[in-house]
Motif scaffolding. Structure first.
Motif, mmCIF file in Angstrom:
data_model
loop_
_atom_site.group_PDB
_atom_site.id
_atom_site.type_symbol
_atom_site.label_atom_id
_atom_site.label_comp_id
_atom_site.label_asym_id
_atom_site.label_seq_id
_atom_site.Cartn_x
_atom_site.Cartn_y
_atom_site.Cartn_z
ATOM 1 N N PRO A 73 0.806 -1.233 0.000
ATOM 2 C CA PRO A 73 0.000 0.000 0.000
ATOM 3 C C PRO A 73 0.837 1.279 0.000
ATOM 4 O O PRO A 73 0.418 2.300 -0.540
ATOM 5 C CB PRO A 73 -0.818 -0.098 1.293
ATOM 6 C CG PRO A 73 -0.812 -1.538 1.657
ATOM 7 C CD PRO A 73 0.495 -2.086 1.145
ATOM 8 N N LYS A 74 2.020 1.212 0.563
ATOM 9 C CA LYS A 74 2.852 2.409 0.678
ATOM 10 C C LYS A 74 3.708 2.665 -0.558
ATOM 11 O O LYS A 74 4.014 3.811 -0.885
ATOM 12 C CB LYS A 74 3.758 2.264 1.906
ATOM 13 C CG LYS A 74 4.556 3.500 2.225
ATOM 14 C CD LYS A 74 5.321 3.330 3.515
ATOM 15 C CE LYS A 74 6.099 4.574 3.833
ATOM 16 N NZ LYS A 74 6.852 4.458 5.073
ATOM 17 N N HIS A 75 4.120 1.610 -1.261
ATOM 18 C CA HIS A 75 5.131 1.782 -2.307
ATOM 19 C C HIS A 75 4.696 1.461 -3.731
ATOM 20 O O HIS A 75 5.436 1.759 -4.666
ATOM 21 C CB HIS A 75 6.376 0.958 -1.960
ATOM 22 C CG HIS A 75 7.031 1.430 -0.705
ATOM 23 N ND1 HIS A 75 7.762 2.587 -0.629
ATOM 24 C CD2 HIS A 75 7.021 0.902 0.547
ATOM 25 C CE1 HIS A 75 8.196 2.752 0.604
ATOM 26 N NE2 HIS A 75 7.764 1.748 1.336
ATOM 27 N N ALA A 76 3.540 0.860 -3.928
ATOM 28 C CA ALA A 76 3.098 0.553 -5.294
ATOM 29 C C ALA A 76 2.612 1.833 -5.965
ATOM 30 O O ALA A 76 1.896 2.626 -5.365
ATOM 31 C CB ALA A 76 1.974 -0.475 -5.266
ATOM 32 N N TYR A 77 3.063 2.040 -7.190
ATOM 33 C CA TYR A 77 2.503 3.127 -7.991
ATOM 34 C C TYR A 77 2.447 2.727 -9.449
ATOM 35 O O TYR A 77 3.168 1.843 -9.894
ATOM 36 C CB TYR A 77 3.219 4.457 -7.755
ATOM 37 C CG TYR A 77 4.700 4.514 -8.014
ATOM 38 C CD1 TYR A 77 5.195 4.932 -9.244
ATOM 39 C CD2 TYR A 77 5.617 4.199 -7.007
ATOM 40 C CE1 TYR A 77 6.557 5.031 -9.471
ATOM 41 C CE2 TYR A 77 6.985 4.293 -7.231
ATOM 42 C CZ TYR A 77 7.448 4.709 -8.466
ATOM 43 O OH TYR A 77 8.791 4.806 -8.698
ATOM 44 N N GLU A 80 13.528 0.633 -11.158
ATOM 45 C CA GLU A 80 12.344 1.454 -10.870
ATOM 46 C C GLU A 80 11.064 0.629 -11.014
ATOM 47 O O GLU A 80 10.145 0.753 -10.196
ATOM 48 C CB GLU A 80 12.286 2.671 -11.794
ATOM 49 C CG GLU A 80 11.076 3.545 -11.521
ATOM 50 C CD GLU A 80 10.940 4.757 -12.425
ATOM 51 O OE1 GLU A 80 10.043 5.573 -12.149
ATOM 52 O OE2 GLU A 80 11.709 4.887 -13.397
ATOM 53 N N LEU A 81 11.002 -0.220 -12.016
ATOM 54 C CA LEU A 81 9.813 -1.050 -12.217
ATOM 55 C C LEU A 81 9.629 -2.061 -11.090
ATOM 56 O O LEU A 81 8.493 -2.381 -10.712
ATOM 57 C CB LEU A 81 9.891 -1.769 -13.567
ATOM 58 C CG LEU A 81 9.745 -0.862 -14.784
ATOM 59 C CD1 LEU A 81 10.089 -1.627 -16.051
ATOM 60 C CD2 LEU A 81 8.344 -0.274 -14.866
ATOM 61 N N GLN A 82 10.727 -2.541 -10.519
ATOM 62 C CA GLN A 82 10.629 -3.458 -9.382
ATOM 63 C C GLN A 82 10.209 -2.713 -8.122
ATOM 64 O O GLN A 82 9.330 -3.172 -7.381
ATOM 65 C CB GLN A 82 11.972 -4.150 -9.142
ATOM 66 C CG GLN A 82 12.376 -5.096 -10.252
ATOM 67 C CD GLN A 82 13.789 -5.567 -10.032
ATOM 68 O OE1 GLN A 82 14.058 -6.336 -9.116
ATOM 69 N NE2 GLN A 82 14.708 -5.101 -10.856
ATOM 70 N N ILE A 83 10.828 -1.577 -7.868
ATOM 71 C CA ILE A 83 10.530 -0.790 -6.667
ATOM 72 C C ILE A 83 9.082 -0.318 -6.671
ATOM 73 O O ILE A 83 8.408 -0.319 -5.635
ATOM 74 C CB ILE A 83 11.504 0.400 -6.541
ATOM 75 C CG1 ILE A 83 12.919 -0.115 -6.259
ATOM 76 C CG2 ILE A 83 11.060 1.385 -5.464
ATOM 77 C CD1 ILE A 83 14.009 0.935 -6.414
ATOM 78 N N SER A 84 8.572 0.069 -7.843
ATOM 79 C CA SER A 84 7.204 0.571 -7.962
ATOM 80 C C SER A 84 6.173 -0.556 -8.046
ATOM 81 O O SER A 84 4.976 -0.300 -8.124
ATOM 82 C CB SER A 84 7.077 1.467 -9.197
ATOM 83 O OG SER A 84 7.319 0.726 -10.389
ATOM 84 N N LEU A 85 6.655 -1.785 -8.014
ATOM 85 C CA LEU A 85 5.803 -2.976 -8.026
ATOM 86 C C LEU A 85 4.995 -3.088 -9.315
ATOM 87 O O LEU A 85 3.819 -3.454 -9.314
ATOM 88 C CB LEU A 85 4.904 -3.009 -6.779
ATOM 89 C CG LEU A 85 5.688 -2.975 -5.470
ATOM 90 C CD1 LEU A 85 4.776 -2.752 -4.279
ATOM 91 C CD2 LEU A 85 6.503 -4.234 -5.290
#
Length: 183
Positions: free
Chosen positions: A92-96, A143-148
């Motif tokens: 919930p905090k890190h997906a964009y 970036e694609l991994q971090i942003s889920l």
């Protein structure tokens, strides 16, 4: 911990741990929790400890896909998480949305969306199509991994990281709408 079962229990207990880094405030290191010899006792010169960490970071989410998540966190650190922590806190905090990512990351996402592949395969296509450097590609992939938006496919027989859209593996979760904050 000295066994994969103890490693599983450790992740369930702590919720989240980086694989190697000690530099993430408030998050412990999986490597530091493994209690095996550093330079001996293994099959290679790495030693039993490094071999266990390297194998378990792949095996845990493969053996326990409903219980353990592997991915990158802010700062690009690889991490293991209990699925409970992942769903209740991290996601919930890190997906964009991919639309909030940088342009090259959006382009790399389209490659993965249309044709999931290994890092080398996706990199080769991105470099050919978009003229990016390896460094820029690596940043976009991170970036694609971090942003889920993408995840590593957890299949037992895969030898190399193979990337698929996040929703292909975790379709029951909805992507968040905004960019992550600094907290």
């Amino acid at each position: 911990m000295q066994t994969i079962e103890e490693a599983y229990d450790f992740i369930q207990k702590v919720g989240i741990c980086t694989i190697f880094s000690e530099s993430v405030p408030g998050i412990g290191s999986f490597y530091d929790a493994v209690d095996l010899p550093d330079r001996s006792g293994g099959r290679t010169k790495w030693g039993a400890r490094m071999e266990a960490v390297w194998e378990w970071k792949i095996e845990l989410p493969t053996l326990y896909p409903d219980d353990i998540y592997y991915g990158k966190i802010k700062g690009g650190h690889a991490a293991l998480m209990s699925m409970r922590y992942f769903k209740e806190v991290h996601y919930p905090k890190h997906a964009y949305a991919v639309s909030a990512c940088k342009p090259l990351a959006q382009q790399v996402y389209e490659i993965v969306r249309l044709s999931p592949g290994t890092t080398a395969e996706v990199r080769r296509e991105a470099m050919e199509r978009f003229g990016c450097s390896k460094s820029r590609f690596d940043t976009a992939l991170k970036e694609l991994q971090i942003s889920l938006n993408i995840v590593r496919l957890n299949e037992p027989d895969l030898k190399n990281d193979t990337w698929v859209p996040f929703e292909e593996v975790y379709g029951e979760l909805e992507l968040g709408g905004g960019q992550e904050d600094d907290a």
